[in-house]
Design a protein around this motif. Structure first.
Motif, PDB file in Angstrom:
ATOM      1  N   ASN A  50       0.808  -1.224   0.000  1.00 24.31           N
ATOM      2  CA  ASN A  50       0.000   0.000   0.000  1.00 24.31           C
ATOM      3  C   ASN A  50       0.838   1.270   0.000  1.00 24.31           C
ATOM      4  N   VAL A  51       1.922   1.257   0.774  1.00 27.31           N
ATOM      5  CA  VAL A  51       2.727   2.476   0.867  1.00 27.31           C
ATOM      6  C   VAL A  51       3.439   2.781  -0.451  1.00 27.31           C
ATOM      7  N   ALA A  52       3.611   1.739  -1.290  1.00 26.31           N
ATOM      8  CA  ALA A  52       4.290   1.933  -2.576  1.00 26.31           C
ATOM      9  C   ALA A  52       3.313   2.181  -3.719  1.00 26.31           C
ATOM     10  N   ILE A  53       2.016   2.140  -3.449  1.00 23.12           N
ATOM     11  CA  ILE A  53       1.027   2.253  -4.519  1.00 23.12           C
ATOM     12  C   ILE A  53       1.173   3.532  -5.348  1.00 23.12           C
ATOM     13  N   PRO A  54       1.346   4.701  -4.735  1.00 18.70           N
ATOM     14  CA  PRO A  54       1.514   5.900  -5.568  1.00 18.70           C
ATOM     15  C   PRO A  54       2.730   5.816  -6.493  1.00 18.70           C
ATOM     16  N   SER A  55       3.811   5.223  -6.010  1.00 14.56           N
ATOM     17  CA  SER A  55       4.994   5.060  -6.859  1.00 14.56           C
ATOM     18  C   SER A  55       4.698   4.121  -8.017  1.00 14.56           C
ATOM     19  N   ILE A  56       3.946   3.043  -7.732  1.00 11.78           N
ATOM     20  CA  ILE A  56       3.562   2.113  -8.792  1.00 11.78           C
ATOM     21  C   ILE A  56       2.697   2.830  -9.826  1.00 11.78           C
ATOM     22  N   GLN A  57       1.784   3.657  -9.342  1.00 15.60           N
ATOM     23  CA  GLN A  57       0.881   4.366 -10.247  1.00 15.60           C
ATOM     24  C   GLN A  57       1.654   5.310 -11.168  1.00 15.60           C
ATOM     25  N   ARG A  58       2.625   5.999 -10.598  1.00 17.69           N
ATOM     26  CA  ARG A  58       3.379   6.974 -11.387  1.00 17.69           C
ATOM     27  C   ARG A  58       4.362   6.294 -12.344  1.00 17.69           C
ATOM     28  N   GLU A  59       5.137   5.324 -11.831  1.00 11.70           N
ATOM     29  CA  GLU A  59       6.207   4.721 -12.630  1.00 11.70           C
ATOM     30  C   GLU A  59       5.672   3.726 -13.648  1.00 11.70           C
ATOM     31  N   ALA A  60       4.648   2.953 -13.271  1.00 15.05           N
ATOM     32  CA  ALA A  60       4.122   1.938 -14.184  1.00 15.05           C
ATOM     33  C   ALA A  60       2.977   2.467 -15.043  1.00 15.05           C
ATOM     34  N   GLY A  61       2.478   3.661 -14.716  1.00 14.51           N
ATOM     35  CA  GLY A  61       1.384   4.223 -15.490  1.00 14.51           C
ATOM     36  C   GLY A  61       0.064   3.521 -15.271  1.00 14.51           C
ATOM     37  N   ALA A  62      -0.120   2.952 -14.084  1.00 12.85           N
ATOM     38  CA  ALA A  62      -1.359   2.236 -13.785  1.00 12.85           C
ATOM     39  C   ALA A  62      -2.503   3.212 -13.546  1.00 12.85           C
ATOM     40  N   THR A  63      -3.689   2.826 -13.969  1.00 10.07           N
ATOM     41  CA  THR A  63      -4.875   3.615 -13.653  1.00 10.07           C
ATOM     42  C   THR A  63      -5.259   3.362 -12.199  1.00 10.07           C
ATOM     43  N   PHE A  64      -6.141   4.205 -11.670  1.00 12.87           N
ATOM     44  CA  PHE A  64      -6.570   3.993 -10.292  1.00 12.87           C
ATOM     45  C   PHE A  64      -7.375   2.697 -10.154  1.00 12.87           C
ATOM     46  N   GLY A  65      -8.090   2.319 -11.215  1.00 15.51           N
ATOM     47  CA  GLY A  65      -8.787   1.034 -11.189  1.00 15.51           C
ATOM     48  C   GLY A  65      -7.812  -0.123 -11.080  1.00 15.51           C
ATOM     49  N   GLN A  66      -6.703  -0.053 -11.825  1.00 12.15           N
ATOM     50  CA  GLN A  66      -5.690  -1.096 -11.730  1.00 12.15           C
ATOM     51  C   GLN A  66      -5.018  -1.099 -10.366  1.00 12.15           C
ATOM     52  N   ILE A  67      -4.831   0.084  -9.794  1.00 10.88           N
ATOM     53  CA  ILE A  67      -4.266   0.172  -8.446  1.00 10.88           C
ATOM     54  C   ILE A  67      -5.167  -0.564  -7.451  1.00 10.88           C
ATOM     55  N   GLN A  68      -6.472  -0.388  -7.584  1.00 10.51           N
ATOM     56  CA  GLN A  68      -7.396  -1.097  -6.700  1.00 10.51           C
ATOM     57  C   GLN A  68      -7.250  -2.604  -6.860  1.00 10.51           C
ATOM     58  N   TRP A  69      -7.063  -3.071  -8.095  1.00 13.04           N
ATOM     59  CA  TRP A  69      -6.954  -4.509  -8.328  1.00 13.04           C
ATOM     60  C   TRP A  69      -5.626  -5.079  -7.863  1.00 13.04           C
ATOM     61  N   ILE A  70      -4.594  -4.259  -7.777  1.00  6.79           N
ATOM     62  CA  ILE A  70      -3.324  -4.748  -7.245  1.00  6.79           C
ATOM     63  C   ILE A  70      -3.499  -5.203  -5.802  1.00  6.79           C
ATOM     64  N   THR A  71      -4.363  -4.527  -5.064  1.00  4.21           N
ATOM     65  CA  THR A  71      -4.639  -4.923  -3.678  1.00  4.21           C
ATOM     66  C   THR A  71      -5.853  -5.847  -3.580  1.00  4.21           C
ATOM     67  N   ALA A  72      -6.940  -5.498  -4.269  1.00  9.67           N
ATOM     68  CA  ALA A  72      -8.168  -6.293  -4.174  1.00  9.67           C
ATOM     69  C   ALA A  72      -7.999  -7.669  -4.817  1.00  9.67           C
ATOM     70  N   GLY A  73      -7.223  -7.755  -5.917  1.00  8.77           N
ATOM     71  CA  GLY A  73      -7.013  -9.046  -6.571  1.00  8.77           C
ATOM     72  C   GLY A  73      -6.320 -10.037  -5.658  1.00  8.77           C
ATOM     73  N   TYR A  74      -5.332  -9.551  -4.913  1.00 10.40           N
ATOM     74  CA  TYR A  74      -4.649 -10.412  -3.941  1.00 10.40           C
ATOM     75  C   TYR A  74      -5.633 -10.895  -2.878  1.00 10.40           C
ATOM     76  N   ALA A  75      -6.407  -9.962  -2.319  1.00  9.80           N
ATOM     77  CA  ALA A  75      -7.349 -10.318  -1.254  1.00  9.80           C
ATOM     78  C   ALA A  75      -8.399 -11.308  -1.744  1.00  9.80           C
ATOM     79  N   LEU A  76      -8.892 -11.107  -2.969  1.00  7.57           N
ATOM     80  CA  LEU A  76      -9.919 -11.993  -3.504  1.00  7.57           C
ATOM     81  C   LEU A  76      -9.382 -13.401  -3.721  1.00  7.57           C
ATOM     82  N   ALA A  77      -8.199 -13.514  -4.342  1.00  5.97           N
ATOM     83  CA  ALA A  77      -7.612 -14.838  -4.565  1.00  5.97           C
ATOM     84  C   ALA A  77      -7.286 -15.520  -3.244  1.00  5.97           C
TER      85      ALA A  77
END
Length: 518
Positions: A50-77
């Motif tokens: 979570n603390v690295a999410i903004p860096s991931i968003q900026r460097e990888a160009g992820a949308t905010f929806g993809q940012i949600q799935w980076i955390t929610a996808g793990y929790a769901l699986a």
């Protein structure tokens, strides 16, 4: 930053006595160190992201929806596979499944660290969650099978210490690794750090962990897993993607269809119970008033935490413009408050005051949230970490009063023969609530941010958009804590021995202050 997720409970049949190891066998302590390291790795991996999410968003160009799935996808699986992972260990061997899980987790971590684009990162995180679902349930099962009853109190005490250490270490480690930008890799070391730990655990686990199985393991219910996963995907995917796509009609149809799928799950589980007595969800448990209410509390609590910790991260780093390290250090008082209150609640308060302690925790946490809203509004974008300390400590104290004793309260009236199934279900619904909360961030946070950003012309205006979204989302969290307070009236007034002969059996899994740790 910190969050709290419960340690997935062992889904082993607790009514089956384990083989007693030789008291002088020192190998069991090496095995304990290995499985605890794996549990620590999982906990830190969740909290570190979570603390690295903004860096991931900026460097990888992820949308905010993809940012949600980076955390929610793990929790769901993780949630979808927990019970099945435990049963696979009972059937095929806890050591074997643990090694498969830690090996797969390590490979998935490498894929996350070397992800070429946001889509690959999301897919790798989902794989990571699935591998954690194989690995983590074996931890307490291995402890149960390896240590005699008189040593388990000491073991679970050590486990609690590891949990507390992970709750503080994860966010700080994530902040440091992101801030240092090792070898120009930006956020990637937060995943790559798992590689040496996982490889060592795999090698040492093969040598020191003793194999064990359950003599009467329940059968797998893959259809049940499929229905649960499908239902949650039909609900979560439109929530996370709907905002970016303009809330299309198919999204509403999908969310409505999710409830049809979950109704089909209930019907199938009833049939499965009659057919072979090994459903994914033991529906008879919901006839126990305290269990049904406790599951509702656990789910709703997971929703609140899923919303808070992601929104909190985005607020501090996008809204206030803080560095990952500054944001990570800001969460330390919260982590310490949770750990302190959790210890006091179990050892001193609950035995004396019972259910009132959990209800007080819900109210205290709600007060902390409201105080945070007030301070955010008062100080605006000039708010300092020390000004956040008071609401965070209040929130942490409230959370600690809830997370540690909640599992025992839920299981108080559960029949002994269903204790393993019930404890596994508790952990599963908490993770599902977490995933749902992360999905709802699109509604309770980004909906407000989008409106404000449409009017923004300057950095200050953009920062205020995130601050307004943060305050709005926290209003929902405070309301949810009020609902939790009311649901807790259905819990037992006093703690009870939920398993006869509990001295010979492990308590349900200790609470793990984690995954939402942001």
């Amino acid at each position: 930053m910190t969050s709290t997720e419960t340690e997935p409970a062992s889904v082993t049949d607790l009514s089956t006595p384990p083989a007693k190891p030789a008291a002088g066998d020192r190998r069991r302590w090496f095995a304990l160190a290995i499985v605890m390291t794996a549990a620590f790795m999982d906990l830190v991996d969740v909290t570190i992201v979570n603390v690295a999410i903004p860096s991931i968003q900026r460097e990888a160009g992820a949308t905010f929806g993809q940012i949600q799935w980076i955390t929610a996808g793990y929790a769901l699986a993780f949630a979808a596979g927990l019970i099945t992972g435990g049963r696979l260990g009972d059937i095929h061997g806890r050591k074997r499944l643990f090694l498969i899980g830690i090996g797969g987790f390590t490979i998935a971590s490498a894929l996350c660290g070397f992800a070429a684009n946001p889509e690959m990162l999301v897919a790798s995180r989902i794989l990571q969650g699935a591998m954690a679902a194989l690995m983590v349930p074996q931890v307490l099962s291995i402890v149960h099978a390896t240590f005699p009853a008189h040593e388990r109190g000491k073991v679970f005490g050590l486990f609690g210490a590891v949990v507390g250490l992970g709750a503080v270490t994860g966010p700080l480690l994530g902040a440091l690794l992101t801030e240092w930008n090792l070898f120009g890799l930006e956020w990637r070391p937060i995943f790559l750090i798992n590689l040496p730990v996982g490889i060592a655990g795999l090698i040492l686990g093969r040598r020191f962990i003793t194999e064990s199985k359950a003599p009467k393991a329940l059968k797998l219910d893959l259809v049940g897993v499929g229905l649960v996963t499908l239902g949650l995907l039909m609900l979560l995917y439109p929530l996370t993607r709907g905002r970016e796509l303009g809330w299309p009609l198919w999204g509403y149809v999908s969310m409505a269809g999710a409830f049809v799928v979950l109704a089909a799950l209930v019907a199938y589980e009833r049939w499965k119970t009659v057919r072979d007595g090994s459903p994914l969800v033991e529906l008879s448990l919901f006839k126990v008033k305290s269990f049904a209410a406790g599951i509702a509390v656990q789910t709703v609590f997971g929703v609140a935490l899923g919303i808070f910790f992601l929104v909190w991260t985005l607020y501090m780093q996008f809204g206030l413009g803080w560095t990952p390290l500054k944001a990570g250090l800001t969460g330390v008082p919260f982590s310490l408050a949770v750990s302190t209150a959790a210890g006091l609640s179990v050892q001193k308060l609950v035995p004396r005051f019972g259910r009132k302690v959990l209800q007080a925790g819900a109210l205290v946490m709600a007060i902390g949230v409201l105080l945070y809203i007030w301070e955010s509004g008062r100080y605006g974008l000039s708010i300092a970490p020390w000004q956040m300390a008071l609401p965070l400590v209040v929130m942490g104290l409230g959370m600690g009063l809830i997370v540690a004793p909640l599992t025992d309260a839920i299981l108080s009236d559960v029949p002994r023969e269903h204790a393993g199934s019930a404890s596994g279900l508790i952990s599963t619904v908490q993770q599902m609530g977490n995933a749902l909360g992360l999905g709802l961030v699109s509604v309770v946070f980004f909906g407000v941010v989008d409106d404000r950003l449409a009017e923004a012309r300057e950095r200050t205006a953009a920062g205020m958009a995130f601050a307004d979204g943060f305050q709005h989302a926290l209003g929902w969290v405070a309301a949810v804590m009020g609902v939790i307070f009311l649901l807790m009236f259905a819990l037992p007034k006093r703690p009870a021995q939920h398993i006869e002969g509990a001295a010979e059996e492990p308590s349900p899994a200790p609470q793990k202050e984690s995954a939402l740790v942001g």
